[in-house]
Design a protein around this motif. Structure first.
Motif: not given
Length: 360
Positions: A191-192, A195, A223-224, A226-227, A230
């Motif tokens: 996720r980070e 982002r 997850e990517r 979602a980042g 963000d």
């Protein structure tokens, strides 16, 4: 000859390390006694040094002389005898779910082996790609491993049904399905990473973005993405304005999705699910006469060796930290169980190369 337990010891000519050459002529595997004679010390002092007994003080000069004698004689510590004597194993068991045969996730195993070697351990790896891991776990338990690491090339759940009893168990790049046990998991912070990829493009001034992700039901792809959201919210940008398509992580998928995106519009930057998809997108843009990064910027994911830094232009990407994940998993398995976190996320750094620039 005078026994040498520490610095200031005396060694006669026959026992000096320099006299080891003659000792090499001895037939058979060199013993700890041979090392002791060559270094001019007692066998117990040799045992303390070669077993890395830091609780027993041995002078640095003596320690180095013993290690040099062992190297010159070709002495190797009998790990099996050591395990029987200490009643503990020095072998880590690894159940590999495709990692051993993966083109670049194999760095995860290299990380585990590095951490194990530093602690005087070795790794025993069984690859079970496409199969249930229970049989592999049973084989490892039969060999008395000190613990089991389940390692997966693709982030997601693995099925583990066998109870390990007193044997420790950790997961890297994966986690047990419902009902499974284990001390903890080591995962990439996707996720980070996602982002950072998006924030890099936003910081350059891009606002017209397209996301070419992996499979819609894939954990890492989610997850990517979602980042990405963000980063958009942090920049005050509208996530709904980003074109989003999903493929299968292959270069042909990246090529097809990029063609689809540019048939419908003209984004200034592409965020790709991995480096393979970024390569396919780069080829699609080249066919259209668009230059990277002059006309379109591209960011990949993985930092795949022999790809990301070999294509032209070299690819800006997020590095998937396989080696660091393996290293950390092995370290945790050899650590006091009370200090093992339930889940540990490993940093995914952004690697900036030539495929990104400010929009024209």
């Amino acid at each position: 000859m005078t026994e040498v337990p520490g610095a200031g010891a005396k060694v006669d000519g026959a026992g000096a390390v320099g006299g080891v050459v003659g000792a090499r002529a001895k037939v058979g595997r060199p013993t700890m006694n041979d090392v002791a004679r060559a270094a001019g010390v007692s066998q117990s002092t040799v045992s303390f040094v070669l077993n890395d007994r830091r609780d027993i003080p041995v002078a640095a000069e003596t320690r180095e002389r013993i290690l040099e004698a062992a190297r010159s004689l070709g002495y190797r510590l009998n790990r099996r005898a050591q395990e029987l004597r200490l009643s503990r194993s020095t072998t880590l068991g690894v159940v590999s779910y495709g990692v051993a045969s993966h083109p670049f996730a194999g760095a995860m195993l290299a990380g585990m082996q590095s951490a194990a070697r530093a602690a005087g351990h070795v790794c025993m790896v069984i690859d079970v790609e496409g199969h249930d891991g229970d049989e592999a776990v049973a084989d490892l338990l039969d060999r008395g491993v000190t613990g089991v690491v389940h390692a997966s090339a693709g982030t997601g759940p693995v099925t583990v049904n066998r109870e390990l009893g007193e044997t420790r168990e950790l997961f890297v790049g994966c986690w047990p399905t419902a009902g499974g046990t284990g001390e903890g998991t080591v995962l990439p912070d996707d996720r980070e990473g996602g982002r950072r990829a998006a924030a890099h493009l936003l910081d350059l001034g891009h606002r017209d973005l397209a996301f070419l992700g992996g499979p819609a039901d894939d954990f890492a792809a989610g997850e990517r993405e979602a980042g990405l959201d963000d980063a958009l919210r942090e920049a005050g940008a509208d996530p709904s304005r980003v074109v989003r398509l999903h493929g299968d992580y292959g270069s042909r998928s990246g090529y097809r999705l990029a063609q689809e995106v540019f048939d419908a519009g003209r984004p200034t930057a592409l965020i790709c699910g991995n480096d393979q998809m970024a390569l396919g997108a780069l080829l699609a843009l080249h066919e259209r006469g668009l230059r990277v990064p002059d006309d379109v910027s591209i960011v990949g994911y993985d930092d795949q060796e022999a790809l990301a830094d070999a294509i032209h232009p070299a690819l800006t990407t997020v590095r998937l930290p396989h080696r660091e994940m393996g290293l950390r998993a092995a370290e945790l398995l050899m650590k006091d169980p009370a200090g093992v976190p339930h889940a540990e996320m490993v940093d995914c750094p952004l690697v900036v190369r030539e495929s990104t620039a400010r929009p024209r």
